[in-house]
Design a protein around this motif. Structure first.
Motif, PDB file in Angstrom:
ATOM      1  N   LEU A 151       0.853  -1.189   0.000  1.00  0.00           N
ATOM      2  CA  LEU A 151       0.000   0.000   0.000  1.00  0.00           C
ATOM      3  C   LEU A 151       0.892   1.243   0.000  1.00  0.00           C
ATOM      4  O   LEU A 151       1.152   1.864   1.031  1.00  0.00           O
ATOM      5  CB  LEU A 151      -0.933  -0.037   1.210  1.00  0.00           C
ATOM      6  CG  LEU A 151      -1.923  -1.211   1.196  1.00  0.00           C
ATOM      7  CD1 LEU A 151      -2.603  -1.373   2.549  1.00  0.00           C
ATOM      8  CD2 LEU A 151      -2.966  -1.032   0.091  1.00  0.00           C
ATOM      9  N   VAL A 152       1.347   1.592  -1.195  1.00  0.00           N
ATOM     10  CA  VAL A 152       2.298   2.692  -1.389  1.00  0.00           C
ATOM     11  C   VAL A 152       1.619   3.801  -2.178  1.00  0.00           C
ATOM     12  O   VAL A 152       1.154   3.572  -3.309  1.00  0.00           O
ATOM     13  CB  VAL A 152       3.550   2.218  -2.144  1.00  0.00           C
ATOM     14  CG1 VAL A 152       4.526   3.374  -2.343  1.00  0.00           C
ATOM     15  CG2 VAL A 152       4.223   1.069  -1.403  1.00  0.00           C
ATOM     16  N   PRO A 153       1.539   5.033  -1.656  1.00  0.00           N
ATOM     17  CA  PRO A 153       0.982   6.147  -2.433  1.00  0.00           C
ATOM     18  C   PRO A 153       1.760   6.354  -3.727  1.00  0.00           C
ATOM     19  O   PRO A 153       2.976   6.125  -3.783  1.00  0.00           O
ATOM     20  CB  PRO A 153       1.135   7.346  -1.488  1.00  0.00           C
ATOM     21  CG  PRO A 153       1.164   6.742  -0.117  1.00  0.00           C
ATOM     22  CD  PRO A 153       1.877   5.438  -0.273  1.00  0.00           C
ATOM     23  N   GLN A 154       1.064   6.815  -4.753  1.00  0.00           N
ATOM     24  CA  GLN A 154       1.692   6.928  -6.069  1.00  0.00           C
ATOM     25  C   GLN A 154       2.949   7.786  -6.076  1.00  0.00           C
ATOM     26  O   GLN A 154       3.952   7.430  -6.691  1.00  0.00           O
ATOM     27  CB  GLN A 154       0.681   7.503  -7.080  1.00  0.00           C
ATOM     28  CG  GLN A 154      -0.302   6.496  -7.624  1.00  0.00           C
ATOM     29  CD  GLN A 154      -0.933   7.004  -8.910  1.00  0.00           C
ATOM     30  OE1 GLN A 154      -0.243   7.328  -9.874  1.00  0.00           O
ATOM     31  NE2 GLN A 154      -2.248   7.078  -8.913  1.00  0.00           N
ATOM     32  N   VAL A 155       2.921   8.919  -5.396  1.00  0.00           N
ATOM     33  CA  VAL A 155       4.045   9.843  -5.501  1.00  0.00           C
ATOM     34  C   VAL A 155       5.272   9.354  -4.735  1.00  0.00           C
ATOM     35  O   VAL A 155       6.354   9.946  -4.840  1.00  0.00           O
ATOM     36  CB  VAL A 155       3.628  11.262  -5.042  1.00  0.00           C
ATOM     37  CG1 VAL A 155       3.717  11.419  -3.517  1.00  0.00           C
ATOM     38  CG2 VAL A 155       4.409  12.346  -5.774  1.00  0.00           C
ATOM     39  N   ILE A 204      -3.437  12.958 -10.765  1.00  0.00           N
ATOM     40  CA  ILE A 204      -2.168  13.515 -10.300  1.00  0.00           C
ATOM     41  C   ILE A 204      -1.611  12.627  -9.181  1.00  0.00           C
ATOM     42  O   ILE A 204      -2.321  12.320  -8.229  1.00  0.00           O
ATOM     43  CB  ILE A 204      -2.354  14.950  -9.775  1.00  0.00           C
ATOM     44  CG1 ILE A 204      -2.847  15.876 -10.899  1.00  0.00           C
ATOM     45  CG2 ILE A 204      -1.051  15.477  -9.185  1.00  0.00           C
ATOM     46  CD1 ILE A 204      -1.870  16.069 -12.025  1.00  0.00           C
ATOM     47  N   PRO A 205      -0.355  12.200  -9.258  1.00  0.00           N
ATOM     48  CA  PRO A 205       0.222  11.408  -8.167  1.00  0.00           C
ATOM     49  C   PRO A 205       0.340  12.243  -6.890  1.00  0.00           C
ATOM     50  O   PRO A 205       0.859  13.365  -6.925  1.00  0.00           O
ATOM     51  CB  PRO A 205       1.613  11.024  -8.693  1.00  0.00           C
ATOM     52  CG  PRO A 205       1.572  11.260 -10.166  1.00  0.00           C
ATOM     53  CD  PRO A 205       0.592  12.381 -10.379  1.00  0.00           C
ATOM     54  N   ILE A 233       8.380   8.539  -9.622  1.00  0.00           N
ATOM     55  CA  ILE A 233       9.442   9.530  -9.432  1.00  0.00           C
ATOM     56  C   ILE A 233      10.367   9.555 -10.643  1.00  0.00           C
ATOM     57  O   ILE A 233      10.739  10.625 -11.143  1.00  0.00           O
ATOM     58  CB  ILE A 233      10.205   9.232  -8.134  1.00  0.00           C
ATOM     59  CG1 ILE A 233       9.293   9.542  -6.925  1.00  0.00           C
ATOM     60  CG2 ILE A 233      11.496  10.039  -8.045  1.00  0.00           C
ATOM     61  CD1 ILE A 233       9.869   9.153  -5.587  1.00  0.00           C
ATOM     62  N   ASP A 234      10.733   8.383 -11.138  1.00  0.00           N
ATOM     63  CA  ASP A 234      11.607   8.324 -12.314  1.00  0.00           C
ATOM     64  C   ASP A 234      10.944   8.953 -13.538  1.00  0.00           C
ATOM     65  O   ASP A 234      11.619   9.587 -14.365  1.00  0.00           O
ATOM     66  CB  ASP A 234      11.968   6.870 -12.631  1.00  0.00           C
ATOM     67  CG  ASP A 234      12.898   6.255 -11.594  1.00  0.00           C
ATOM     68  OD1 ASP A 234      13.496   7.016 -10.810  1.00  0.00           O
ATOM     69  OD2 ASP A 234      13.003   5.020 -11.560  1.00  0.00           O
ATOM     70  N   ARG A 235       9.638   8.799 -13.643  1.00  0.00           N
ATOM     71  CA  ARG A 235       8.935   9.273 -14.835  1.00  0.00           C
ATOM     72  C   ARG A 235       8.655  10.771 -14.798  1.00  0.00           C
ATOM     73  O   ARG A 235       8.762  11.454 -15.831  1.00  0.00           O
ATOM     74  CB  ARG A 235       7.619   8.506 -14.988  1.00  0.00           C
ATOM     75  CG  ARG A 235       6.866   8.849 -16.261  1.00  0.00           C
ATOM     76  CD  ARG A 235       5.679   7.939 -16.461  1.00  0.00           C
ATOM     77  NE  ARG A 235       5.049   8.170 -17.745  1.00  0.00           N
ATOM     78  CZ  ARG A 235       4.002   7.482 -18.202  1.00  0.00           C
ATOM     79  NH1 ARG A 235       3.476   6.509 -17.474  1.00  0.00           N
ATOM     80  NH2 ARG A 235       3.485   7.749 -19.388  1.00  0.00           N
TER      81      ARG A 235
END
Length: 317
Positions: free
Chosen positions: A72-76, A166-167, A82-84
């Motif tokens: 359960l990791v938030p997108q940002v 939006i992340p 981050i790489d993208r």
């Protein structure tokens, strides 16, 4: 069949504090997993009057994921995001918490700019908010330590931005297990090359909403913030990932690592081979893209997802 994850109980104000506590904290079973091979048993297990979630004194929120192996990791916080998107100037700002805060602010500021260009209303907007959200003030408040980020004034806009792609550091949850079921199934059937042998997952999460929690925040914003939000019975878990200038930002920080003994996270998994049938059952019970994304786009998405569900087994590799 049941299994349990073992996770450390306490979380500090920063990722380093979390790591330090993990080394010496007591271990408790905070996350239980139940694996189902039958669609009927999985569906019954998610019932709000069933054995798992039917206790009227316990309130759960739910989240569906198309891959049972994902945390359960938030997108940002995700490395791939981050790489993208954290490129150019934002990559040059450094990998500390303050650089990450600037990146997240920029995503929201850009969203705000484009909404202004089209005359789209932003929740909580006012001249006072615009003054507060200027970069000079955001960096004054968060430039040494960002333990308060995002501030309360920012959350309504962040929630809207999250619901439109939006992340952010918010994780979407629903008060309705069937909505979570839809998202798990729809995510699976929309994969271009679904893999045999994988699982999808629905999480149920209950916690003490009155405690002072440093590991995560439960965020609820008005239903008028977004039509999608109200249709989905939505709220958010903000996974805190904060620290000081010069302290490296923690990639892939997850909710599981922030839990303590008053929390309970239940994970139900189902073989991905049953994702198409699960989505069709969600449709029969009135849960589809048309219901969780009100509007023409949602209606069109429901049509196409139904066809993907029908052909799902043929597309498995």
């Amino acid at each position: 069949m049941k299994s349990a994850y073992l996770v450390w109980t306490e979380a500090g104000n920063s990722n380093q504090a979390i790591g330090d506590k993990r080394k010496g904290a007591a271990v408790e079973e905070l996350i239980t997993e139940q694996k189902f091979a039958s669609l009927d048993e999985f569906w019954d297990a998610l019932s709000p009057i069933g054995k798992i979630f039917g206790n009227p004194l316990t309130k759960f929120i739910y989240r569906g994921q198309s891959d049972g192996d994902w945390k359960l990791v938030p997108q940002v916080y995700r490395q791939a995001i981050i790489d993208r998107y954290r490129t150019g100037m934002h990559a040059a700002l450094g990998k500390d918490h303050i650089g990450q805060t600037h990146f997240e602010w920029w995503l929201l500021e850009s969203f705000l700019y484009h909404c202004d260009q089209r005359g789209l209303a932003i929740p909580g907007d006012s001249m006072e908010f615009r003054k507060f959200f200027e970069i000079q003030n955001i960096m004054t408040v968060n430039g040494i330590a960002n333990h308060g980020w995002p501030q309360m004034q920012v959350l309504p806009m962040m929630a809207m931005a999250q619901h439109h792609g939006i992340p952010t550091r918010l994780l979407d949850w629903s008060s309705n297990a069937m909505v979570a079921c839809y998202f798990a199934a729809a995510g699976a059937v929309n994969k271009p090359t679904p893999q045999t042998g994988q699982t999808l997952a629905v999480f149920g999460f209950t916690f003490n909403s009155y405690r002072r929690e440093v590991g995560f925040r439960h965020v609820r914003v008005p239903g008028s913030t977004s039509a999608n939000l109200s249709a989905q019975g939505g709220s958010f878990i903000l996974v805190n990932n904060n620290g000081y200038r010069g302290e490296e930002f923690a990639i892939d920080a997850d909710l599981e690592s922030t839990l303590n003994s008053t929390d309970r996270l239940i994970k139900l998994t189902l073989p991905i081979e049953l994702a198409g049938e699960l989505l069709m059952r969600c449709h029969k019970f009135g849960f589809s893209a048309a219901t969780v994304f009100p509007g023409y786009d949602g209606a069109a998405k429901a049509v196409l997802e139904r066809q993907l569900a029908v052909s799902f087994l043929e597309r498995l590799v």
